[in-house]
Design a protein around this motif. Sequence first.
Motif, PDB file in Angstrom:
ATOM      1  N   LYS A 150      -1.500   9.464   9.875  1.00  0.00           N
ATOM      2  CA  LYS A 150      -1.181   8.215   9.176  1.00  0.00           C
ATOM      3  C   LYS A 150      -2.311   7.849   8.210  1.00  0.00           C
ATOM      4  O   LYS A 150      -2.069   7.397   7.095  1.00  0.00           O
ATOM      5  N   HIS A 151      -3.550   8.043   8.632  1.00  0.00           N
ATOM      6  CA  HIS A 151      -4.701   7.734   7.787  1.00  0.00           C
ATOM      7  C   HIS A 151      -4.672   8.575   6.510  1.00  0.00           C
ATOM      8  O   HIS A 151      -4.816   8.057   5.399  1.00  0.00           O
ATOM      9  N   HIS A 152      -4.458   9.882   6.670  1.00  0.00           N
ATOM     10  CA  HIS A 152      -4.408  10.761   5.501  1.00  0.00           C
ATOM     11  C   HIS A 152      -3.240  10.411   4.588  1.00  0.00           C
ATOM     12  O   HIS A 152      -3.357  10.471   3.372  1.00  0.00           O
ATOM     13  N   ILE A 210      -3.671   3.566  13.708  1.00  0.00           N
ATOM     14  CA  ILE A 210      -2.756   3.876  12.604  1.00  0.00           C
ATOM     15  C   ILE A 210      -2.555   2.654  11.709  1.00  0.00           C
ATOM     16  O   ILE A 210      -1.869   2.733  10.709  1.00  0.00           O
ATOM     17  N   HIS A 211      -3.165   1.551  12.062  1.00  0.00           N
ATOM     18  CA  HIS A 211      -3.037   0.340  11.253  1.00  0.00           C
ATOM     19  C   HIS A 211      -4.010   0.405  10.078  1.00  0.00           C
ATOM     20  O   HIS A 211      -5.183   0.737  10.244  1.00  0.00           O
ATOM     21  N   PRO A 212      -3.536   0.076   8.875  1.00  0.00           N
ATOM     22  CA  PRO A 212      -4.399   0.165   7.678  1.00  0.00           C
ATOM     23  C   PRO A 212      -5.697  -0.646   7.772  1.00  0.00           C
ATOM     24  O   PRO A 212      -6.684  -0.289   7.133  1.00  0.00           O
ATOM     25  N   ASN A 213      -5.713  -1.696   8.564  1.00  0.00           N
ATOM     26  CA  ASN A 213      -6.934  -2.496   8.695  1.00  0.00           C
ATOM     27  C   ASN A 213      -8.097  -1.702   9.280  1.00  0.00           C
ATOM     28  O   ASN A 213      -9.250  -2.061   9.091  1.00  0.00           O
ATOM     29  N   PHE A 243       3.513   5.741   2.515  1.00  0.00           N
ATOM     30  CA  PHE A 243       2.930   5.007   3.639  1.00  0.00           C
ATOM     31  C   PHE A 243       3.329   3.536   3.566  1.00  0.00           C
ATOM     32  O   PHE A 243       3.673   2.931   4.576  1.00  0.00           O
ATOM     33  N   ALA A 244       3.315   2.964   2.366  1.00  0.00           N
ATOM     34  CA  ALA A 244       3.743   1.576   2.187  1.00  0.00           C
ATOM     35  C   ALA A 244       5.212   1.412   2.567  1.00  0.00           C
ATOM     36  O   ALA A 244       5.603   0.406   3.161  1.00  0.00           O
ATOM     37  N   ASN A 245       6.028   2.413   2.239  1.00  0.00           N
ATOM     38  CA  ASN A 245       7.434   2.389   2.636  1.00  0.00           C
ATOM     39  C   ASN A 245       7.552   2.375   4.157  1.00  0.00           C
ATOM     40  O   ASN A 245       8.361   1.645   4.727  1.00  0.00           O
ATOM     41  N   TYR A 246       6.737   3.186   4.823  1.00  0.00           N
ATOM     42  CA  TYR A 246       6.715   3.238   6.287  1.00  0.00           C
ATOM     43  C   TYR A 246       6.331   1.869   6.860  1.00  0.00           C
ATOM     44  O   TYR A 246       6.987   1.368   7.772  1.00  0.00           O
ATOM     45  N   ILE A 247       5.300   1.247   6.320  1.00  0.00           N
ATOM     46  CA  ILE A 247       4.857  -0.074   6.798  1.00  0.00           C
ATOM     47  C   ILE A 247       5.955  -1.110   6.571  1.00  0.00           C
ATOM     48  O   ILE A 247       6.252  -1.915   7.452  1.00  0.00           O
TER      49      ILE A 247
END
Length: 193
Positions: A94-96, A163-166, A105-109
């Motif tokens: 997820k990070h990569h 896996i959280h962007p924060n 990734f934004a679509n996934y979130i």
Amino acid sequence: MDKISLDKEMILDATEEIIRRFGPDKANITDVAKLLKVSHAAIYRYFDGKTALWNAVTERWLSHLHAPSNEILKEDSPADVKLSNLLESFVEAKHHSAINDPEMFANYIKLAQSSTEVIQKGIEEGINSIEGIIEQGITEGIFFTESPHQEARAVYLATSIFIHPNTFEDPDRKQNIKSVINLLIRGLKNSNR
């Protein structure tokens, strides 16, 4: 494009391209149809609407994202090593993706916030993978638990924070991941529970 040559994979490929081009908030079925040079109706023959199409794109994206994890499950290694590798693979994928494929990734979130069906399926698949490794560890005499599924859920939840962007910008992220994974594996190895 004639009707015979259009298929679901082509539509999914085009949708990913549109999401990457415009982002998940601005992309729409009209853009997908234009890219494929077909009508909206042609898209609707394969997908019931934007939600169904975006869910299918995200499900396929998650499947590709987790492909390396599936290879780890096939490794001929002890359960503790395999579990460590699997958990690191889950969080790093997820990070990569957030770095290398930010629109998807934004679509996934976005999907995670609005439609839990695809996300829940991915979570259950992750938990089932962890459970299989825990069961392997029990057979090998490495792990000790009477509830592999509950332990797998706990392990998944404990590592899902990464896996959280924060957490992506935390300079200690890699060390924190290793520390949590090591703690979880030590807990599974503890026979005095």
